[in-house]
Write a protein that holds these residues in place. Sequence first.
Motif, PDB file in Angstrom:
ATOM      1  N   HIS A 100      35.227 -10.641  26.975  1.00 49.37           N
ATOM      2  CA  HIS A 100      34.572  -9.722  27.556  1.00 49.37           C
ATOM      3  C   HIS A 100      34.219  -9.770  28.814  1.00 49.37           C
ATOM      4  O   HIS A 100      34.606 -12.144  28.806  1.00 49.37           O
ATOM      5  CB  HIS A 100      33.207  -9.425  27.194  1.00 49.37           C
ATOM      6  CG  HIS A 100      32.096  -8.842  28.337  1.00 49.37           C
ATOM      7  ND1 HIS A 100      31.791  -8.854  29.111  1.00 49.37           N
ATOM      8  CD2 HIS A 100      32.601  -7.744  28.256  1.00 49.37           C
ATOM      9  CE1 HIS A 100      30.961  -8.160  29.742  1.00 49.37           C
ATOM     10  NE2 HIS A 100      31.724  -6.886  29.191  1.00 49.37           N
ATOM     11  N   MET A 147      35.128 -13.521  20.202  1.00 48.72           N
ATOM     12  CA  MET A 147      34.664 -12.388  20.391  1.00 48.72           C
ATOM     13  C   MET A 147      34.441 -11.790  18.360  1.00 48.72           C
ATOM     14  O   MET A 147      35.586 -12.329  17.767  1.00 48.72           O
ATOM     15  CB  MET A 147      34.528 -11.151  21.411  1.00 48.72           C
ATOM     16  CG  MET A 147      35.846 -10.187  20.534  1.00 48.72           C
ATOM     17  SD  MET A 147      36.621 -10.071  22.552  1.00 48.72           S
ATOM     18  CE  MET A 147      34.789  -8.947  23.195  1.00 48.72           C
ATOM     19  N   ASN A 151      35.864  -4.849  22.899  1.00 48.09           N
ATOM     20  CA  ASN A 151      34.965  -3.921  23.556  1.00 48.09           C
ATOM     21  C   ASN A 151      36.080  -2.756  23.725  1.00 48.09           C
ATOM     22  O   ASN A 151      35.699  -1.499  24.269  1.00 48.09           O
ATOM     23  CB  ASN A 151      33.991  -3.877  24.470  1.00 48.09           C
ATOM     24  CG  ASN A 151      35.089  -4.960  25.281  1.00 48.09           C
ATOM     25  OD1 ASN A 151      34.709  -6.197  25.565  1.00 48.09           O
ATOM     26  ND2 ASN A 151      34.606  -4.990  27.032  1.00 48.09           N
ATOM     27  N   ASP A 178      30.725 -13.678  20.487  1.00 47.42           N
ATOM     28  CA  ASP A 178      29.830 -12.031  21.328  1.00 47.42           C
ATOM     29  C   ASP A 178      30.373 -10.783  19.894  1.00 47.42           C
ATOM     30  O   ASP A 178      31.043 -11.205  20.112  1.00 47.42           O
ATOM     31  CB  ASP A 178      30.937 -12.631  22.252  1.00 47.42           C
ATOM     32  CG  ASP A 178      30.455 -11.111  22.920  1.00 47.42           C
ATOM     33  OD1 ASP A 178      29.730 -10.397  23.111  1.00 47.42           O
ATOM     34  OD2 ASP A 178      30.846 -10.916  23.950  1.00 47.42           O
ATOM     35  N   SER A 201      23.255  -6.989  22.351  1.00 47.97           N
ATOM     36  CA  SER A 201      22.646  -7.053  23.719  1.00 47.97           C
ATOM     37  C   SER A 201      21.671  -5.377  23.240  1.00 47.97           C
ATOM     38  O   SER A 201      22.494  -4.591  21.900  1.00 47.97           O
ATOM     39  CB  SER A 201      24.140  -6.305  24.598  1.00 47.97           C
ATOM     40  OG  SER A 201      23.392  -5.545  25.512  1.00 47.97           O
ATOM     41  N   HIS A 203      21.305  -2.273  25.033  1.00 49.08           N
ATOM     42  CA  HIS A 203      21.977  -1.070  25.410  1.00 49.08           C
ATOM     43  C   HIS A 203      23.415  -0.275  24.403  1.00 49.08           C
ATOM     44  O   HIS A 203      23.420   0.343  24.749  1.00 49.08           O
ATOM     45  CB  HIS A 203      22.157  -0.761  26.777  1.00 49.08           C
ATOM     46  CG  HIS A 203      23.226  -1.705  27.376  1.00 49.08           C
ATOM     47  ND1 HIS A 203      24.392  -1.460  27.791  1.00 49.08           N
ATOM     48  CD2 HIS A 203      23.838  -3.024  28.022  1.00 49.08           C
ATOM     49  CE1 HIS A 203      25.645  -2.285  28.202  1.00 49.08           C
ATOM     50  NE2 HIS A 203      24.764  -2.943  28.214  1.00 49.08           N
TER      51      HIS A 203
END
Length: 385
Positions: A100, A147, A151, A178, A201, A203
């Motif tokens: 990311h 990661m 994503n 991540d 995270s 959200h």
Amino acid sequence: MQEFYFDNSATTRPYPEVVEQISKVAGENYGNPSAMHEKGLEAEKIVKEARRRIAAFFRNREKEITFTSGGTEANNLAIKGAALRNRQRGNHLVTSEVEHPSVLNCFRYLEQIGFEVTYLPVNEKGLVNHDRLKDLISDKTILVSIMHVNNEIGTIQPLEKIGPLIKKKNPGALFHVDAVQSFTRLPMAINDWQVDLVSCSAHKIHGPRGAGCLWIREGTLLQPLLHGGGQENELRPGTENVPAIAGFGLAARLTGENYRKKTTPPGNLKLAFYRKLQHCGVEVYVNGPPPEDSAEHILNISFPGLPSEMFLHALEERGIYVSAGSACHSRRPEPSHILQALKLGKDRLESALRFSFSCYNNEQETEAAAEITAEVAKELKSIVN
Ligand SMILES: Cc1ncc(COP(=O)(O)O)c(C=O)c1O
């Protein structure tokens, strides 16, 4: 018009319980958690409960959770904090080409101030090359950041192989993951991965924006990025965002439970969507791993000949919300660095769309959305040709 929200990798709709909790805490529990009076203790208790809920995913190691303002800050604290604090032990850092931007741009910054960074390439499925990683780790390597779930294309890196490989080559090299796209969806196997730092995270799991955390294995030394009061073990000063932290804790608990309870997990929806498109005779190619092998909520597909942006807006007109790259840079015209790292041809690069699912989607709407997507693809094809 019915709304079909398939952009859950960008952000998720918060649970109503989370919205209610945030509003209640903001309105009623407004004390400063550092204050010595009753109001302060009340707020401190709320932060403690959220920490307990998050730590449940990390073998209940509550003191190893540091709350941050989200995944970006957690990645910055992990990467810059580890590099700057451990500089006397070496100068070499490793990451992958498909991270990311909140990871890649930390490494670019560290390069500017004198660190040597290796960016590992990936294969057509988005997987990093183990042999290459093994060969390049030396006694000068102080940090590796890879990661968990990508994503954009949903690749799941085999961290249980990568972590031990790093530690075997150099036990002193720190390993950061991540896990923003996998937290609560896949087990956080911190011991099998031999990981030291994990970013999360809120959200992405139906919690509020602006909240997240870094899991820091006890004994791992980081340089704080901010200087101020002594909050969060002196690693992340600033008065805690108690309502958002409370919402994050609740969202983590509910997501963990909901994903286990769900009769139709997002993975089934993703496969049903893809198969329906094929069944409708749409020319479609999966980018990254086969859909059965990638993270259950992410499907990245190309529709050759149909420019992504044009397709995205045509779908939006029919109530379907998707993404043409990662949310953070999807308004830029150039193709995503992740798809470029897969070495896709121009036609595939310029016609890629990401459909990402959550527990708020169901079978009926997924089926309906696939039919509409197929219709829109056929309409656009006739216009473009
Ligand atoms: C893999 C990954 N890492 C980090 C982030 C950044 O997280 P946040 O939006 O909480 O800063 C994202 C968000 O898109 C992400 O998908």
